[in-house]
Design a protein around this motif. Structure first.
Motif: not given
Length: 115
Positions: A72-101
């Motif tokens: 796990t290289v990044y984790s956060s909370a996501l309120p499921a309320n229809g709004m858009e949320y932005d997350y800065d991923l500039s610190g995770i580097g390059e490569g192939l990633f898996r997003l899990v919600i």
């Protein structure tokens, strides 16, 4: 594993042909589809290292990103309320990633690559 391999081959081929873009849509699929649930899947995209996620569900979800080694290289909370949320991923580097919600009604996953 076959799905992950096909994602890697597709991403590698598209970058080799010079069509890598700064905008990527992430196809999120439910891991445990509940037959009585009418909740749509979350929508996610990345543009210039900013992950944008929206979800019309209800409740709080956990959002995390794993690298190709399953760390796990990044984790956060996501309120499921229809709004858009932005997350800065500039610190995770390059490569192939898996997003899990993950949350009360289902778990969703999608794969993406950052170059």
């Amino acid at each position: 594993m076959k799905k992950l391999l096909s994602v890697i081959i597709t991403l590698s081929a598209s970058c080799f042909m010079g069509i890598c873009q700064n905008y990527i849509e992430i196809d999120l699929t439910g891991k445990h589809i509940h037959t009585r649930s009418l909740t749509d899947a979350p929508e996610a995209s990345i543009s210039n290292d900013i992950l944008t996620v929206s979800f019309d569900g209800s409740g709080m979800y956990s959002l995390y990103i794993e690298d190709s080694f399953g760390v796990t290289v990044y984790s956060s909370a996501l309120p499921a309320n229809g709004m858009e949320y932005d997350y800065d991923l500039s610190g995770i580097g390059e490569g192939l990633f898996r997003l899990v919600i993950s949350g009360p009604s289902d778990d969703y996953e999608g794969y993406f690559s950052i170059h």
